[in-house]
Design an enzyme around this catalytic site. Sequence first.
Site, short mmCIF file in Angstrom:
data_model
loop_
_atom_site.label_atom_id
_atom_site.label_comp_id
_atom_site.label_asym_id
_atom_site.label_seq_id
_atom_site.Cartn_x
_atom_site.Cartn_y
_atom_site.Cartn_z
N ASN A 8 -46.04 -24.15 -42.38
CA ASN A 8 -47.40 -24.17 -42.91
C ASN A 8 -47.65 -22.94 -43.81
O ASN A 8 -47.78 -21.82 -43.33
CB ASN A 8 -48.36 -24.18 -41.72
N GLY A 10 -50.26 -22.12 -45.37
CA GLY A 10 -51.57 -21.51 -45.12
C GLY A 10 -51.49 -20.44 -44.05
O GLY A 10 -52.06 -19.35 -44.19
N LYS A 11 -50.75 -20.72 -42.98
CA LYS A 11 -50.59 -19.72 -41.92
C LYS A 11 -49.86 -18.49 -42.46
O LYS A 11 -50.21 -17.35 -42.12
CB LYS A 11 -49.76 -20.31 -40.77
N GLU A 32 -42.04 -29.62 -30.61
CA GLU A 32 -43.40 -29.40 -30.08
C GLU A 32 -43.52 -30.16 -28.78
O GLU A 32 -43.77 -31.37 -28.77
CB GLU A 32 -44.45 -29.89 -31.09
N ASP A 62 -49.26 -21.31 -32.46
CA ASP A 62 -49.72 -22.66 -32.17
C ASP A 62 -51.24 -22.64 -32.07
O ASP A 62 -51.82 -21.80 -31.40
CB ASP A 62 -49.09 -23.23 -30.90
N PHE A 136 -56.88 -24.66 -45.35
CA PHE A 136 -55.97 -25.78 -45.07
C PHE A 136 -56.44 -26.47 -43.80
O PHE A 136 -57.35 -26.00 -43.11
CB PHE A 136 -54.53 -25.28 -44.94
N GLY A 137 -55.79 -27.59 -43.49
CA GLY A 137 -56.07 -28.29 -42.23
C GLY A 137 -57.54 -28.64 -42.09
O GLY A 137 -58.17 -29.19 -43.00
N LYS A 157 -61.87 -15.22 -44.18
CA LYS A 157 -61.51 -16.06 -43.02
C LYS A 157 -60.80 -15.21 -41.96
O LYS A 157 -61.14 -15.27 -40.77
CB LYS A 157 -60.63 -17.24 -43.46
N ARG A 163 -57.03 -16.99 -36.01
CA ARG A 163 -55.74 -16.40 -36.39
C ARG A 163 -55.90 -14.92 -36.72
O ARG A 163 -55.03 -14.11 -36.38
CB ARG A 163 -55.13 -17.16 -37.58
P1 IMP Z 1 -50.12 -26.22 -35.50
O1 IMP Z 1 -50.52 -24.93 -34.88
O2 IMP Z 1 -49.23 -25.99 -36.68
O3 IMP Z 1 -49.56 -27.19 -34.48
O4 IMP Z 1 -51.42 -26.85 -36.12
C1 IMP Z 1 -52.25 -27.75 -35.40
C2 IMP Z 1 -53.21 -28.39 -36.34
O5 IMP Z 1 -54.28 -27.50 -36.60
C3 IMP Z 1 -52.67 -28.83 -37.70
O6 IMP Z 1 -53.30 -30.06 -38.01
C4 IMP Z 1 -53.11 -27.72 -38.63
O7 IMP Z 1 -53.32 -28.17 -39.95
C5 IMP Z 1 -54.41 -27.29 -37.98
N1 IMP Z 1 -54.68 -25.87 -38.16
C6 IMP Z 1 -53.93 -24.83 -37.71
N2 IMP Z 1 -54.51 -23.67 -38.05
C7 IMP Z 1 -55.63 -23.99 -38.74
C8 IMP Z 1 -56.63 -23.21 -39.37
O8 IMP Z 1 -56.61 -21.96 -39.40
N3 IMP Z 1 -57.62 -23.89 -39.98
C9 IMP Z 1 -57.68 -25.26 -40.00
N4 IMP Z 1 -56.77 -26.02 -39.42
C10 IMP Z 1 -55.75 -25.38 -38.80
#
Ligand code: IMP
Length: 177
Positions: A8, A10-11, A32, A62, A136-137, A157, A163
């Site tokens: 990701n 964005g992360k 996962e 996560d 994102f997300g 943010k 985060r």
């Molecule tokens: P994971 O931690 O990569 O498993 O992400 C879980 C879900 O949460 C995914 O659909 C990501 O797009 C979403 N997500 C994770 N972090 C964020 C964030 O900071 N903002 C918005 N969505 C997030």
Amino acid sequence: MIRFVTGNEGKVREAREYLDEPVEQVPYDYTEIQGELEEIALYGARETFAETDGDEPVLVDDTGLFVEALDGFPGAYSSFVEDTLGIERIPDLVADEGNRRAAFRTVMVYYDGETAETFEGNVRGRIVEPRGEGGFGYDPVFEHDGETFAEMDTAAKNAISHRGRALERFADWLAER
Ligand code: IMP
């Protein structure tokens, strides 16, 4: 150098903005498992450390979105729900509930092959119709203090987000070592 295990972007952008140390993205697609965020992150960190080159520590993040009116759903299933329902359907799910409260929660695990350290961050907000072009997300549907995360730049943010809080705790721990 921090080896941040995620596909990701964005992360990674948020970690690079926050941390003083350089961040290398390791796009390893770890398993996962089903479970709580902590269990998923710990399993992912161990697997990545064992399966990828390099004996430097790894960092796994996560994250889940927990909607109060839906008893915490989608939580650990947030990724699956984004891929299947899509984020635009989330406001519909809470529209009739009279309660738009939600929270993001991040668990980060830093694993060096022997010990694992866990850092957590939470933020409260509300589910709204999508607004904003950034992030994102679920960012466009998550509002905090009148702005969605997608309406904030990365630094804004990070200053209040799940985060950002986890990164702050991680950075403090790194600095004290
Ligand atoms: P994971 O931690 O990569 O498993 O992400 C879980 C879900 O949460 C995914 O659909 C990501 O797009 C979403 N997500 C994770 N972090 C964020 C964030 O900071 N903002 C918005 N969505 C997030």
